[in-house]
Design a protein around this motif. Structure first.
Motif, PDB file in Angstrom:
ATOM      1  N   GLU A   1      -3.357  12.103  -1.582  1.00  0.00           N
ATOM      2  CA  GLU A   1      -4.524  11.684  -0.806  1.00  0.00           C
ATOM      3  C   GLU A   1      -4.329  10.272  -0.224  1.00  0.00           C
ATOM      4  O   GLU A   1      -4.056   9.328  -0.967  1.00  0.00           O
ATOM      5  CB  GLU A   1      -5.754  11.700  -1.733  1.00  0.00           C
ATOM      6  N   PRO A   2      -4.438  10.126   1.100  1.00  0.00           N
ATOM      7  CA  PRO A   2      -4.431   8.780   1.655  1.00  0.00           C
ATOM      8  C   PRO A   2      -5.876   8.323   1.820  1.00  0.00           C
ATOM      9  O   PRO A   2      -6.613   8.876   2.621  1.00  0.00           O
ATOM     10  CB  PRO A   2      -3.781   8.983   3.032  1.00  0.00           C
ATOM     11  N   GLY A   3      -6.306   7.356   1.073  1.00  0.00           N
ATOM     12  CA  GLY A   3      -7.697   6.925   1.196  1.00  0.00           C
ATOM     13  C   GLY A   3      -7.951   5.663   0.403  1.00  0.00           C
ATOM     14  O   GLY A   3      -7.123   5.235  -0.399  1.00  0.00           O
ATOM     15  N   LYS A   4      -9.108   5.098   0.637  1.00  0.00           N
ATOM     16  CA  LYS A   4      -9.464   3.826   0.016  1.00  0.00           C
ATOM     17  C   LYS A   4      -9.518   3.950  -1.504  1.00  0.00           C
ATOM     18  O   LYS A   4      -8.922   3.153  -2.241  1.00  0.00           O
ATOM     19  CB  LYS A   4     -10.825   3.369   0.562  1.00  0.00           C
TER      20      LYS A   4
ATOM     21  N   THR B   1      -7.781   9.728   9.022  1.00  0.00           N
ATOM     22  CA  THR B   1      -8.039  10.946   8.254  1.00  0.00           C
ATOM     23  C   THR B   1      -9.363  10.898   7.509  1.00  0.00           C
ATOM     24  O   THR B   1     -10.005  11.919   7.346  1.00  0.00           O
ATOM     25  CB  THR B   1      -6.911  11.248   7.245  1.00  0.00           C
ATOM     26  N   THR B   2      -9.773   9.720   7.062  1.00  0.00           N
ATOM     27  CA  THR B   2     -10.989   9.687   6.250  1.00  0.00           C
ATOM     28  C   THR B   2     -12.178   9.054   6.971  1.00  0.00           C
ATOM     29  O   THR B   2     -13.297   9.161   6.518  1.00  0.00           O
ATOM     30  CB  THR B   2     -10.756   8.901   4.945  1.00  0.00           C
TER      31      THR B   2
ATOM     32  N   GLU C   1      -6.125   4.244  -3.106  1.00  0.00           N
ATOM     33  CA  GLU C   1      -5.393   2.971  -3.116  1.00  0.00           C
ATOM     34  C   GLU C   1      -5.957   2.047  -4.208  1.00  0.00           C
ATOM     35  O   GLU C   1      -5.215   1.403  -4.931  1.00  0.00           O
ATOM     36  CB  GLU C   1      -5.490   2.274  -1.755  1.00  0.00           C
TER      37      GLU C   1
ATOM     38  N   LEU D   1     -12.728   0.225   6.137  1.00  0.00           N
ATOM     39  CA  LEU D   1     -11.881  -0.447   5.168  1.00  0.00           C
ATOM     40  C   LEU D   1     -12.135  -1.955   5.179  1.00  0.00           C
ATOM     41  O   LEU D   1     -12.292  -2.543   6.244  1.00  0.00           O
ATOM     42  CB  LEU D   1     -10.409  -0.172   5.486  1.00  0.00           C
ATOM     43  N   PRO D   2     -12.180  -2.565   3.998  1.00  0.00           N
ATOM     44  CA  PRO D   2     -12.434  -4.008   3.946  1.00  0.00           C
ATOM     45  C   PRO D   2     -11.288  -4.796   4.578  1.00  0.00           C
ATOM     46  O   PRO D   2     -10.168  -4.296   4.674  1.00  0.00           O
ATOM     47  CB  PRO D   2     -12.522  -4.296   2.441  1.00  0.00           C
TER      48      PRO D   2
ATOM     49  N   ALA E   1      -0.445   4.545   1.651  1.00  0.00           N
ATOM     50  CA  ALA E   1      -0.630   5.134   2.976  1.00  0.00           C
ATOM     51  C   ALA E   1      -0.970   4.028   3.979  1.00  0.00           C
ATOM     52  O   ALA E   1      -1.570   3.028   3.627  1.00  0.00           O
ATOM     53  CB  ALA E   1      -1.748   6.158   2.943  1.00  0.00           C
TER      54      ALA E   1
ATOM     55  N   ILE F   1      -5.217   6.169   7.087  1.00  0.00           N
ATOM     56  CA  ILE F   1      -6.418   6.289   6.266  1.00  0.00           C
ATOM     57  C   ILE F   1      -7.658   6.305   7.150  1.00  0.00           C
ATOM     58  O   ILE F   1      -8.549   7.139   6.982  1.00  0.00           O
ATOM     59  CB  ILE F   1      -6.505   5.138   5.242  1.00  0.00           C
TER      60      ILE F   1
ATOM     61  N   PHE G   1      -8.146  -5.166   2.622  1.00  0.00           N
ATOM     62  CA  PHE G   1      -7.587  -3.905   2.137  1.00  0.00           C
ATOM     63  C   PHE G   1      -6.060  -3.967   2.084  1.00  0.00           C
ATOM     64  O   PHE G   1      -5.411  -4.411   3.020  1.00  0.00           O
ATOM     65  CB  PHE G   1      -8.030  -2.767   3.060  1.00  0.00           C
ATOM     66  N   GLN G   2      -5.504  -3.524   0.954  1.00  0.00           N
ATOM     67  CA  GLN G   2      -4.050  -3.466   0.757  1.00  0.00           C
ATOM     68  C   GLN G   2      -3.357  -4.818   0.829  1.00  0.00           C
ATOM     69  O   GLN G   2      -2.167  -4.885   1.129  1.00  0.00           O
ATOM     70  CB  GLN G   2      -3.405  -2.480   1.741  1.00  0.00           C
TER      71      GLN G   2
ATOM     72  N   GLY H   1       0.813  -1.215   0.000  1.00  0.00           N
ATOM     73  CA  GLY H   1       0.000   0.000   0.000  1.00  0.00           C
ATOM     74  C   GLY H   1       0.836   1.250   0.000  1.00  0.00           C
ATOM     75  O   GLY H   1       2.049   1.205   0.210  1.00  0.00           O
TER      76      GLY H   1
ATOM     77  N   SER I   1       0.050   4.525  -5.669  1.00  0.00           N
ATOM     78  CA  SER I   1       1.492   4.242  -5.738  1.00  0.00           C
ATOM     79  C   SER I   1       1.960   4.224  -7.181  1.00  0.00           C
ATOM     80  O   SER I   1       2.982   4.816  -7.532  1.00  0.00           O
ATOM     81  CB  SER I   1       1.803   2.886  -5.113  1.00  0.00           C
TER      82      SER I   1
ATOM     83  N   GLU J   1     -13.037   6.184   6.943  1.00  0.00           N
ATOM     84  CA  GLU J   1     -13.673   5.207   6.059  1.00  0.00           C
ATOM     85  C   GLU J   1     -13.612   3.820   6.690  1.00  0.00           C
ATOM     86  O   GLU J   1     -12.657   3.500   7.387  1.00  0.00           O
ATOM     87  CB  GLU J   1     -12.930   5.142   4.713  1.00  0.00           C
TER      88      GLU J   1
END
Lengths: 297, 317
Positions: free
Chosen positions: B162-165, A238-239, B168, A243-244, A230, A235, A247-248, A228, B173, A241
């Motif tokens: 932006e760091p976010g889903k 900051t967001t 990504e 995440l599944p 970030a 994540i 994820f990553q 990944g 990257s 959100e």
């Protein structure tokens, strides 16, 4: 059966210490950090540190990785003589490097060189997450850059195995600039027709993912590797959100079109050798004579 | 205007002077001598404060809500600017502005991070933090600049990518990495200028220039001072200390061999006099262009490689 022996607390059994539960063990037994299965170290070595029970790919140090891939005796190491100067004068930085050096037997978080995989010659860089989390400072950037430049001069492919927490904070902006330096070297290599393969292993994050790890002509990964840009926590903070779970992971990236292939460790050498063979230099056909009056003379 | 912490003594003194002036105007007492003394003191205090900014002070200036942005400088420097939108794959990322225009009669491509000054605009522009499509839009225009053989000017002004889903999922990257690689090989002059915060890979993805300059009070770093403090000392409150330790000011970057030139700022920062700041930038761009104009396509790439391949601090044992 192994579990039984362990539970009986047989005097002949070595109980793995705290460290060996997480990393490659010093002791006789190793516990899988995913399923908890305990296996003899020898068995695991024979199985390339893939859990015999759940198929979890445990982290490999650089030299073990090299051993699983390269033909015996084919390996030549490059640039072991480069050290950092501690550009920011960061307190205790050099001491930490010294400590990790003793622990891993490495001079930095990457080993570079060349060798053959099933007879196919290639240059390569293998990162080691056991050395400062595989982070990239001036030395890691320089060694990778030099290896790519050398591959270009030797006209051989370049394979990189990444395992890194990203840029090395203790070298500040100079770490960041290693991203552009290595990427620049890849551009020169690529323009010269060089084949580059990136294999992302657990974990590959931050500035390493956002530079050479993502710049292979083919980008591969080991199963379930964390990959990944970030950090998950950043994540979420900051967001906010959700995440599944996957994820990553390598599987998540594959699903979203960010990876060419996930390769099981047992198949790695075979697949790499196959790709190398299929990209062996082919001599271009002879240039035709000049065309005169619509006919080839 | 937003008053920064280190400026408070100046503001306080200025208010005092104004008070005395008001009293004088009302004709009650003649205070001209006192006012003159205080004005001299103010002059000295301003000199003192603004010429000795600590790294953390500069971080505050770089983050000032009124600090000029990419579009402000485009407005002052570029004639006939046309903005172009979208990456042609997914969407238009308003955290990056890209377009063409004329600089002193020379067609140029201009690309820069774009944040907002007010909340509403900041949300629209995602606080200047691009998604992958922003970087892909930028690269599309860099390739066009190469095709039509015109120089590229980039303005760097972002806390980071932006760091976010979503970022990504769409390959943040890869988008950054691809820009680093492709900018390296472009056969036209590239001039990159850090005008505010230069945050990590998200900044560098517009920063592989033949010349890289920084405004005096801008910063360029691998991680924000807050992030560094949290990571290294597990305490984000130590950001002020991290701003020093991490060496993120223009003077540090010059010293570390990363940038070419520090562009002077008007006293108190770029936001105090945008026009003057634009003039300083204009002169720098012109002298960079003059210098790079002399290089062939191959030499431009070689010149860039010479610069970037040397960055780092190593010794051979």
């Amino acid at each position: 059966m192994l579990k039984k022996i362990f539970n009986r607390n047989n005097n002949n059994t070595v109980i793995p210490d705290e460290q060996s539960k997480k990393e490659i063990p010093e002791g006789l037994m190793t516990k899988c950090d995913k399923c908890g299965n305990i296996a003899y170290r020898k068995e695991l070595i024979n199985n390339e540190y893939v859990c015999l029970n759940c198929d979890h790919h445990m982290p490999l140090d650089a030299w073990t990785r090299i051993g699983t891939l390269f033909d015996e005796g084919s390996f030549e190491e490059w640039d072991t003589h480069i050290r950092t100067n501690n550009p920011l004068g960061f307190p205790e930085y050099l001491e930490k490097l010294e400590k990790d050096s003793k622990k891993t037997g490495l001079t930095e978080a990457v080993v570079t060189g060349k060798g053959t995989i099933q007879g196919n010659e290639t240059a390569f860089a293998v990162m080691d997450a056991g050395f400062r989390m595989g982070s990239m400072g001036s030395v890691v950037g320089e060694k990778i850059t030099r290896a790519i430049e050398r591959a270009r001069e030797l006209k051989i492919p370049f394979i990189i195995f990444t395992a890194s927490g990203g840029a090395r904070m203790q070298e500040g902006v100079l770490s960041l600039m290693q991203m552009s330096k290595t990427s620049f070297a890849i551009k020169r290599f690529s323009d010269a027709g060089g084949l580059m393969i990136s294999v992302m292993t657990h974990p590959t994050t931050g500035g390493v993912t956002a530079s050479f790890a993502s710049l292979g002509d083919y980008n591969f990964a080991e199963p379930e590797a964390l990959i990944g840009f970030a950090g998950r926590r950043i994540i979420e903070q900051t967001t906010r959100e959700k995440l599944p779970d996957d994820f990553q992971t390598a599987e998540f990236l594959l699903k979203h079109g960010q990876l060419d292939k996930i390769i099981h460790r047992h198949d790695m050498a075979d697949v790499l050798a196959k790709v190398l063979r299929l990209h062996a230099p082919v001599s271009a056909p002879e240039k035709k004579e000049a065309v005169k009056g619509g006919q080839t003379v | 205007m937003q008053i920064l912490e280190f400026e408070k003594p100046i503001v306080h003194l200025r208010e005092k002077i104004n008070e005395l002036k008001n009293i004088s105007i009302n004709g009650e007492i003649d205070l001209s001598d006192e006012i003159k003394t205080l004005e001299e003191r103010l002059e000295k205090l301003e000199d003192d404060v603004y010429t000795h900014l600590e790294p953390w002070d500069r971080v505050q200036v770089a983050r000032h809500q009124e600090r000029p942005t990419t579009l402000d400088y485009i407005h002052h420097l570029i004639e006939d600017f046309i903005e172009f939108h979208g990456d042609r794959y997914f969407s238009d990322d308003e955290a990056i502005v890209a377009g063409v225009g004329s600089f002193h009669g020379q067609p140029v491509t201009i690309i820069g991070h774009q944040r907002g000054k007010k909340t509403k605009e900041n949300i629209r522009r995602n606080f200047g933090m691009p998604h992958p499509e922003g970087y892909r839009k930028a690269m599309r225009h860099m390739k066009l600049a190469e095709k039509f053989n015109r120089p590229i000017i980039t303005f760097i002004d972002t806390k980071g990518a932006e760091p976010g889903k979503a970022a990504e999922e769409r390959g943040q990257s890869e988008a950054i990495a691809y820009n680093l690689k492709e900018m390296a090989g472009l056969t036209v002059p590239i001039i990159s200028i850090v005008i505010g915060e230069g945050g990590s890979g998200g900044a560098l993805a517009l920063g592989v220039g033949n010349h890289v300059h920084m405004l005096e009070n801008s910063t360029y770093s691998v991680i924000s001072p807050e992030g560094a403090a949290a990571l290294l000392w597990k305490d984000a409150a130590l950001a002020q200390q991290a701003a020093e330790t991490m060496r993120i000011t223009s003077y540090d970057l010059k010293d570390l061999g990363v940038i070419d030139k520090i562009i002077e700022e008007p006293r108190g920062g770029a936001h105090r006099d945008v026009e003057k700041q634009a003039k300083y930038i204009e002169d720098t761009i012109q002298s960079s262009l003059d210098e790079l104009k002399a290089l062939s396509k191959d030499e431009l790439v070689e010149n860039r490689w010479d610069k970037f391949s040397k960055i780092g601090d190593i010794r051979e044992v």
